[in-house]
Scaffold this motif. Structure first.
Motif, mmCIF file in Angstrom:
data_model
loop_
_atom_site.group_PDB
_atom_site.id
_atom_site.type_symbol
_atom_site.label_atom_id
_atom_site.label_comp_id
_atom_site.label_asym_id
_atom_site.label_seq_id
_atom_site.Cartn_x
_atom_site.Cartn_y
_atom_site.Cartn_z
ATOM 1 N N ILE A 105 -7.787 -33.186 34.118
ATOM 2 C CA ILE A 105 -7.763 -33.456 35.173
ATOM 3 C C ILE A 105 -6.885 -34.480 35.959
ATOM 4 C CG2 ILE A 105 -9.739 -34.468 36.753
ATOM 5 C CD1 ILE A 105 -11.613 -33.233 34.934
ATOM 6 N N ALA A 106 -6.557 -35.841 35.198
ATOM 7 C CA ALA A 106 -5.514 -36.402 35.864
ATOM 8 C C ALA A 106 -4.038 -36.018 36.193
ATOM 9 C CB ALA A 106 -5.421 -37.987 34.732
ATOM 10 N N LEU A 107 -3.704 -35.313 35.103
ATOM 11 C CA LEU A 107 -2.476 -34.467 35.362
ATOM 12 C C LEU A 107 -2.574 -33.358 36.495
ATOM 13 C CD1 LEU A 107 0.135 -34.821 33.522
ATOM 14 C CD2 LEU A 107 -0.490 -32.568 32.628
ATOM 15 N N ASN A 108 -3.461 -32.922 36.513
ATOM 16 C CA ASN A 108 -3.629 -31.775 37.682
ATOM 17 C C ASN A 108 -3.663 -32.502 39.005
ATOM 18 O OD1 ASN A 108 -3.575 -29.614 35.848
ATOM 19 N ND2 ASN A 108 -5.928 -29.420 35.954
ATOM 20 N N ALA A 109 -4.511 -33.607 39.218
ATOM 21 C CA ALA A 109 -4.523 -34.499 40.284
ATOM 22 C C ALA A 109 -3.204 -34.842 40.657
ATOM 23 C CB ALA A 109 -5.704 -35.707 40.249
ATOM 24 N N TYR A 110 -2.422 -35.596 39.944
ATOM 25 C CA TYR A 110 -1.021 -36.022 39.968
ATOM 26 C C TYR A 110 -0.196 -34.916 40.502
ATOM 27 C CZ TYR A 110 3.468 -38.372 39.207
ATOM 28 O OH TYR A 110 4.596 -39.092 39.297
ATOM 29 N N ASP A 111 -0.233 -33.801 40.058
ATOM 30 C CA ASP A 111 0.581 -32.700 40.337
ATOM 31 C C ASP A 111 0.286 -32.206 41.853
ATOM 32 O OD1 ASP A 111 2.483 -30.607 40.205
ATOM 33 O OD2 ASP A 111 1.191 -29.150 39.206
ATOM 34 N N ARG A 112 -1.042 -32.324 42.140
ATOM 35 C CA ARG A 112 -1.457 -31.912 43.408
ATOM 36 C C ARG A 112 -0.917 -32.851 44.530
ATOM 37 N NH1 ARG A 112 -6.135 -31.201 42.156
ATOM 38 N NH2 ARG A 112 -7.028 -33.110 43.160
ATOM 39 N N LEU A 113 -1.163 -34.161 44.369
ATOM 40 C CA LEU A 113 -0.997 -35.072 45.066
ATOM 41 C C LEU A 113 0.666 -35.535 45.335
ATOM 42 C CD1 LEU A 113 -4.020 -37.129 44.935
ATOM 43 C CD2 LEU A 113 -3.866 -35.492 46.431
ATOM 44 N N VAL A 114 1.172 -35.772 44.051
ATOM 45 C CA VAL A 114 2.428 -36.237 44.171
ATOM 46 C C VAL A 114 3.421 -35.313 43.702
ATOM 47 C CG1 VAL A 114 4.032 -38.043 42.900
ATOM 48 C CG2 VAL A 114 1.749 -38.870 43.521
ATOM 49 N N GLY A 115 3.119 -34.431 42.620
ATOM 50 C CA GLY A 115 4.027 -33.386 42.060
ATOM 51 C C GLY A 115 4.574 -33.696 40.681
ATOM 52 N N LEU A 116 4.735 -32.989 39.912
ATOM 53 C CA LEU A 116 5.192 -32.990 38.528
ATOM 54 C C LEU A 116 6.744 -32.471 38.761
ATOM 55 C CD1 LEU A 116 2.513 -31.849 36.034
ATOM 56 C CD2 LEU A 116 3.294 -34.151 36.294
ATOM 57 N N LEU A 117 7.586 -33.291 38.291
ATOM 58 C CA LEU A 117 9.098 -33.025 38.261
ATOM 59 C C LEU A 117 9.379 -32.019 36.939
ATOM 60 C CD1 LEU A 117 10.607 -36.007 39.986
ATOM 61 C CD2 LEU A 117 9.759 -33.809 41.133
ATOM 62 N N LEU A 118 9.183 -31.052 36.873
ATOM 63 C CA LEU A 118 9.218 -30.215 35.691
ATOM 64 C C LEU A 118 10.576 -29.913 35.258
ATOM 65 C CD1 LEU A 118 5.867 -28.312 35.542
ATOM 66 C CD2 LEU A 118 6.468 -30.624 34.332
ATOM 67 N N ASP A 119 11.523 -29.919 36.386
ATOM 68 C CA ASP A 119 12.771 -29.467 36.082
ATOM 69 C C ASP A 119 13.623 -30.153 34.918
ATOM 70 O OD1 ASP A 119 12.430 -29.403 39.268
ATOM 71 O OD2 ASP A 119 13.268 -27.391 38.465
ATOM 72 N N ASP A 120 13.341 -31.350 34.716
ATOM 73 C CA ASP A 120 13.770 -32.154 33.791
ATOM 74 C C ASP A 120 13.225 -32.508 32.854
ATOM 75 O OD1 ASP A 120 17.044 -32.362 34.388
ATOM 76 O OD2 ASP A 120 16.229 -32.631 36.336
ATOM 77 N N LEU A 121 12.898 -32.369 31.540
ATOM 78 C CA LEU A 121 11.891 -32.837 30.674
ATOM 79 C C LEU A 121 12.841 -33.550 29.620
ATOM 80 C CD1 LEU A 121 10.095 -29.615 30.066
ATOM 81 C CD2 LEU A 121 9.611 -31.236 31.748
#
Length: 280
Positions: free
Chosen positions: A90-106
């Motif tokens: 849930i915390a990860l989904n909230a971060y992705d929704r409000l800020v956005g996960l930068l998955l282009d670089d891992l």
């Protein structure tokens, strides 16, 4: 001294409490109807935060409000319900929704810590005179938000754990068309490159024998996340013998790291009536 500041622990508990099933304060099946009241979940949750942050024993943190047995029993109950894993998701989904996960670089890297009591994810440490240790292979996105981990004994090499670590991407839903995975020189092998190619991932791998400043990449994010994890003394020096308990503490630590970053980024990106005048 609180284990976690109130601006972080309060929203963490609100979401955690929403995942717990309703339980009566007393046992309704007691024949005399006078069974002692159940210890409040918030008290146990705060005790687990203290164990995670300070690394103390259950006996050391127990007091008149909550016994060590209650802490362990409630911890195991919540693990069986999957509450810690749900909280992290849930915390990860909230971060992705409000800020956005930068998955282009891992970035993926391994970290060895002490495990004096041994256990299911412990092994002889090659950097600690053969004492018991634990290795975690951690994957993070471009800002250092933890996406997943694999636990193993300290004797395991980083590269064989890469495939199972990258499998954690399957839980993230839609992914960018192009993903670059940043790795250190420990992954510099043709087997690693073939693995990344088979998964349609681009690898930026440090070359063996070349000094770090010359080939500095974006791997520093995962190094910082490892430092964040090691700030929780229960993870830095782990006495838990069971893998599911260790994973539960890591899930709780990941949720804390993610929510902390979410609150700090939201302070810049959004405005609301009760927004603090200073950034947390």
């Amino acid at each position: 001294m609180p284990a976690v500041p109130s601006w972080l622990s309060d929203p963490l508990w609100d979401q955690f409490a929403a995942l717990l099933p309703p339980r009566p304060a007393t046992d309704p099946t007691h024949p005399l109807g006078c069974h002692r009241r159940r210890v409040a979940d918030r008290i146990v949750f705060d005790k687990l935060l203290q164990v995670l942050r300070f690394g103390c024993s259950y006996q050391g943190i127990a007091d008149s409000t909550c016994s060590a047995t209650t802490i362990r029993n409630r911890r195991d109950e919540w693990i069986q319900l999957g509450v810690f894993a749900q909280l992290k998701t849930i915390a990860l989904n909230a971060y992705d929704r409000l800020v956005g996960l930068l998955l282009d670089d891992l970035a993926v890297d391994g970290c060895i810590t002490k495990a004096p009591g041994g256990g299911e994810v412990a092994g002889r440490s090659p950097v600690d005179r053969g004492k018991q240790g634990m290795k975690r292979s951690v994957m993070v996105e471009a800002r250092g938000i933890p996406l997943g981990r694999v636990l193993a004994g300290a004797h395991r090499h980083d590269s064989p754990l890469l495939a199972s670590t990258l499998d954690r991407l399957d839980d993230l839903g839609p992914l960018p068309a192009t993903i670059t995975v940043h790795l250190d020189a420990g992954y510099d092998s043709q087997k690693t490159r073939d693995l990344l190619t088979a998964r349609r991932l681009t690898g930026e791998i440090a070359r063996k024998g070349v000094k770090a400043p010359i080939q500095a990449t974006r791997r520093w994010h995962v190094e910082r996340t490892n430092a964040w994890h090691n700030a929780f003394n229960r993870l830095q020096r782990c006495y838990e013998p069971k893998e599911d308990v260790v994973n539960a503490y890591f899930d709780l630590a990941d949720a804390i790291i993610t929510i902390r970053s979410l609150i700090r980024h939201a302070w810049i990106l959004y405005r609301w009536d009760t927004r603090p005048t200073r950034r947390p």
